[in-house]
Design an enzyme around this catalytic site. Structure first.
Site, mmCIF file in Angstrom:
data_model
loop_
_atom_site.group_PDB
_atom_site.id
_atom_site.type_symbol
_atom_site.label_atom_id
_atom_site.label_comp_id
_atom_site.label_asym_id
_atom_site.label_seq_id
_atom_site.Cartn_x
_atom_site.Cartn_y
_atom_site.Cartn_z
ATOM 1 N N GLU A 155 4.463 -4.200 7.487
ATOM 2 C CA GLU A 155 3.897 -3.454 8.144
ATOM 3 C C GLU A 155 4.286 -3.141 9.443
ATOM 4 O O GLU A 155 4.783 -1.794 9.738
ATOM 5 C CB GLU A 155 2.387 -3.440 8.370
ATOM 6 C CG GLU A 155 1.543 -4.097 6.490
ATOM 7 C CD GLU A 155 1.629 -5.185 6.384
ATOM 8 O OE1 GLU A 155 2.915 -5.706 6.016
ATOM 9 O OE2 GLU A 155 1.181 -5.504 5.029
ATOM 10 N N GLU A 210 -0.076 -9.813 -0.301
ATOM 11 C CA GLU A 210 -1.578 -9.564 0.727
ATOM 12 C C GLU A 210 -2.171 -10.411 -0.858
ATOM 13 O O GLU A 210 -3.197 -11.363 -0.332
ATOM 14 C CB GLU A 210 -2.283 -9.159 1.566
ATOM 15 C CG GLU A 210 -1.602 -8.796 3.124
ATOM 16 C CD GLU A 210 -1.930 -8.148 3.765
ATOM 17 O OE1 GLU A 210 -1.635 -5.942 3.397
ATOM 18 O OE2 GLU A 210 -2.500 -7.735 4.542
ATOM 19 N N GLY A 220 0.819 -5.088 1.876
ATOM 20 C CA GLY A 220 -0.843 -5.120 0.654
ATOM 21 C C GLY A 220 -0.289 -6.124 -0.584
ATOM 22 O O GLY A 220 -1.814 -6.061 -1.148
ATOM 23 N N ALA A 270 0.666 -0.941 -0.108
ATOM 24 C CA ALA A 270 0.154 0.260 -0.051
ATOM 25 C C ALA A 270 1.000 1.670 -0.345
ATOM 26 O O ALA A 270 2.384 1.427 0.425
ATOM 27 C CB ALA A 270 -0.911 -0.116 1.227
HETATM 28 N N1 DAK Z 1 4.728 2.860 -0.946
HETATM 29 C C1 DAK Z 1 4.879 4.612 -1.369
HETATM 30 N N2 DAK Z 1 5.699 4.495 -2.782
HETATM 31 C C2 DAK Z 1 6.783 3.529 -2.215
HETATM 32 C C3 DAK Z 1 6.717 2.461 -1.632
HETATM 33 C C4 DAK Z 1 5.569 2.091 -0.660
HETATM 34 N N3 DAK Z 1 5.552 1.104 -0.612
HETATM 35 N N4 DAK Z 1 7.920 1.268 -2.612
HETATM 36 C C5 DAK Z 1 8.477 1.845 -2.207
HETATM 37 N N5 DAK Z 1 7.947 2.982 -2.992
HETATM 38 C C6 DAK Z 1 8.544 4.325 -3.977
HETATM 39 C C7 DAK Z 1 9.514 5.024 -3.428
HETATM 40 O O1 DAK Z 1 9.236 6.027 -2.445
HETATM 41 C C8 DAK Z 1 10.299 5.373 -4.586
HETATM 42 O O2 DAK Z 1 9.772 6.598 -4.768
HETATM 43 P P1 DAK Z 1 10.371 7.690 -4.784
HETATM 44 O O3 DAK Z 1 11.438 8.303 -3.550
HETATM 45 O O4 DAK Z 1 11.214 7.925 -6.408
HETATM 46 O O5 DAK Z 1 9.895 8.770 -5.166
HETATM 47 C C9 DAK Z 1 10.071 4.802 -5.418
HETATM 48 O O6 DAK Z 1 9.223 3.784 -4.721
HETATM 49 C C10 DAK Z 1 11.371 3.654 -5.558
HETATM 50 O O7 DAK Z 1 11.798 3.048 -4.483
HETATM 51 P P2 DAK Z 1 13.271 2.960 -4.252
HETATM 52 O O8 DAK Z 1 13.667 4.682 -3.771
HETATM 53 O O9 DAK Z 1 13.049 2.555 -1.918
HETATM 54 O O10 DAK Z 1 13.985 1.449 -3.841
HETATM 55 P P3 DAK Z 1 14.744 0.692 -3.804
HETATM 56 O O11 DAK Z 1 15.339 -0.483 -4.820
HETATM 57 O O12 DAK Z 1 15.795 1.048 -2.890
HETATM 58 O O13 DAK Z 1 14.247 -0.226 -2.762
HETATM 59 C C11 DAK Z 1 12.015 -0.993 -1.194
HETATM 60 C C12 DAK Z 1 12.772 -0.865 -3.147
HETATM 61 C C13 DAK Z 1 11.036 -1.724 -2.082
HETATM 62 C C14 DAK Z 1 12.898 -2.283 -0.599
HETATM 63 C C15 DAK Z 1 11.795 0.440 -0.728
HETATM 64 O O14 DAK Z 1 11.365 0.638 -1.973
HETATM 65 C C16 DAK Z 1 11.041 -0.380 0.723
HETATM 66 O O15 DAK Z 1 10.883 -0.944 1.817
HETATM 67 N N6 DAK Z 1 9.897 -0.307 0.003
HETATM 68 C C17 DAK Z 1 8.257 0.114 0.763
HETATM 69 C C18 DAK Z 1 8.335 -1.585 1.094
HETATM 70 C C19 DAK Z 1 7.013 -1.465 2.100
HETATM 71 O O16 DAK Z 1 6.640 -1.348 3.590
HETATM 72 N N7 DAK Z 1 5.897 -1.898 1.469
HETATM 73 C C20 DAK Z 1 4.602 -1.846 2.435
HETATM 74 C C21 DAK Z 1 3.323 -1.490 2.998
HETATM 75 S S1 DAK Z 1 2.812 -1.402 4.203
HETATM 76 C C22 DAK Z 1 -4.312 -1.221 6.739
HETATM 77 C C23 DAK Z 1 -4.307 -0.932 5.708
HETATM 78 C C24 DAK Z 1 -3.608 -1.281 4.770
HETATM 79 C C25 DAK Z 1 -2.533 -2.055 5.725
HETATM 80 C C26 DAK Z 1 -1.968 -2.307 6.670
HETATM 81 C C27 DAK Z 1 -3.012 -2.065 6.426
HETATM 82 N N8 DAK Z 1 -5.364 -1.033 7.748
HETATM 83 C C28 DAK Z 1 -6.284 -0.366 7.131
HETATM 84 C C29 DAK Z 1 -5.480 -1.965 8.913
HETATM 85 C C30 DAK Z 1 -1.055 -2.176 4.366
HETATM 86 C C31 DAK Z 1 0.053 -1.664 4.376
HETATM 87 C C32 DAK Z 1 0.746 -1.879 3.361
HETATM 88 O O17 DAK Z 1 1.080 -2.206 2.241
#
Ligand code: DAK
Length: 257
Positions: free
Chosen positions: A131, A111, A108, A63
Site C-alpha cells: 500500500e 489481509e 487487501g 483491493a
Molecule cells: N487492482 C486492480 N487491477 C489489478 C490489481 C489491483 N490490485 N492487480 C492486478 N490488476 C490487474 C492489472 O491492472 C492488469 O489488468 P489489465 O491491464 O490487463 O487490464 C491485470 O490485473 C494483470 O496484472 P499485470 O499485468 O500487472 O500482471 P503482472 O504479472 O505483470 O504483475 C502484479 C502482477 C501482482 C505484480 C501486479 O499486477 C501488481 O503490482 N498489482 C497491484 C498489486 C497491489 O499493489 N496490491 C495492493 C492494492 S492496495 C483502505 C482500503 C483498502 C486498502 C487500503 C486502505 N482504506 C479505506 C483505508 C487496500 C489496499 C490494497 O489492497
C-alpha cells in the site's frame, strides 16, 4: 467474474473469480464475498470454509486500485469498512477458515489471508502489503493482524517497504503455515479441510472462540472463559460421542449437538 461457492461435503470452497484482474476485489466482489461468508457462518452444513483465488497466478492481488483511484474520504472509509467486514467474518465465524494462497496475496488479499485461521500457500505465492507504494496504508486489518502473526519488527519491514515476500520467507516467519508445490496446494488444503470437517463443530467453534481471545486483553480473564467453554462442551452429545468412540476404538460421528 464472481465469487463462487462450491460444496464438497462439509467443506465450502469460496473462490474469488476475477482472474483478468488477478482477483483484485472491487465493490461487487467484496460485497459478494461478505454476503457468502455471512450465509456460510449461519449454515450448519458448512463445517469448514476454504478461501482461494481463480487461476494459477493470484489468490487476491489486493483491493481494486483502479476503483480506489478517485475515492473521497467518506467513500474510502466505507470501502475500508467493507473489506474489514470480510476479514472480520473470516476471523470470527464459528468454524475454521483456511486460505489456500495460490499466487499473489497482496494488500487487501494478504489481509484476507491474515484473517483466516490457517494459511497454506503455493511455493510460488508472493505475499505483501504494498500500500505505501500507492500512498496509502493497509486498511483491511493488516496493521493489526500482521504484527500479531509475524511480530512487530518484520511486520513493520513489510508494511514500510511494501516489498513482496516469497513463500519460503513467509513460511520462515510463520506468515504461512505450510508451503506446497502449486499442484499439491489444493489437494493438501482440501485434505486438511475434510479432516477438520469431521471433527465436532461445537468443539471447533469453541476452540476458535477461545484461541481468538489471545488477540485481546488479559490472559487471566480469558483463562476463565476457556474454563467456561471447556465445561460447557460436557453438556454436548459431541463430547459423549467423541469419548465413547475413543473407548470403543471407532471413528466418532459428530452431529454438532
Ligand atoms: N487492482 C486492480 N487491477 C489489478 C490489481 C489491483 N490490485 N492487480 C492486478 N490488476 C490487474 C492489472 O491492472 C492488469 O489488468 P489489465 O491491464 O490487463 O487490464 C491485470 O490485473 C494483470 O496484472 P499485470 O499485468 O500487472 O500482471 P503482472 O504479472 O505483470 O504483475 C502484479 C502482477 C501482482 C505484480 C501486479 O499486477 C501488481 O503490482 N498489482 C497491484 C498489486 C497491489 O499493489 N496490491 C495492493 C492494492 S492496495 C483502505 C482500503 C483498502 C486498502 C487500503 C486502505 N482504506 C479505506 C483505508 C487496500 C489496499 C490494497 O489492497
Amino acid at each position: 467474474m464472481s465469487v463462487d461457492v462450491v460444496r464438497d461435503g462439509g467443506v465450502a470452497i469460496v473462490t474469488v473469480n476475477r482472474p483478468d484482474a488477478l482477483n483484485a476485489l472491487d465493490v461487487e466482489h467484496a460485497e459478494a464475498l461478505r454476503d457468502h461468508l455471512e450465509d456460510l457462518a449461519a449454515d450448519p452444513e458448512a463445517r469448514v470454509v476454504l478461501l482461494t483465488g481463480a487461476g494459477d497466478k493470484a489468490f487476491v492481488a489486493g483491493a481494486d486500485i483502479k476503483y480506489m483511484q478517485s475515492l473521497g474520504v467518506l467513500e474510502a472509509r466505507r470501502w475500508g469498512e467493507l473489506g474489514q467486514a470480510c476479514a472480520n467474518l473470516l476471523e470470527t465465524i464459528p468454524k475454521p477458515t483456511i486460505a489456500a494462497i495460490n499466487g499473489y496475496a497482496l494488500g487487501g488479499g494478504c489481509e484476507l489471508a491474515l484473517a483466516c485461521d490457517i494459511r497454506l500457500a503455493s511455493n510460488q505465492a508472493k505475499l505483501g502489503q504494498p500500500e505505501v507504494n500507492l500512498g496509502i496504508i493497509p486498511g483491511w486489518g493488516g496493521s493489526q493482524r500482521l504484527p500479531r502473526i509475524v511480530g512487530l519488527g518484520f511486520a513493520k519491514e513489510i508494511v514500510f517497504s511494501g516489498r513482496p515476500v516469497e513463500a519460503g520467507e513467509a513460511h520462515d516467519w510463520g506468515l504461512v503455515n505450510q508451503i506446497y508445490d502449486p499442484d499439491e496446494l489444493m489437494p493438501a488444503a482440501l485434505k486438511l479441510a475434510h479432516e477438520l470437517a469431521k471433527k465436532s463443530p461445537l468443539a471447533l467453534a469453541y476452540a476458535k472462540e477461545a484461541t481468538n481471545l489471545y488477540l485481546t486483553g488479559e490472559a487471566s480473564a480469558h483463562m476463565e472463559t476457556e474454563l467456561r467453554l471447556f465445561a460447557m462442551l460436557f453438556s454436548s452429545e459431541d463430547q459423549k460421542e467423541g469419548m465413547a468412540a475413543f473407548a470403543e476404538k471407532r471413528e466418532p460421528e459428530f452431529r454438532g449437538r
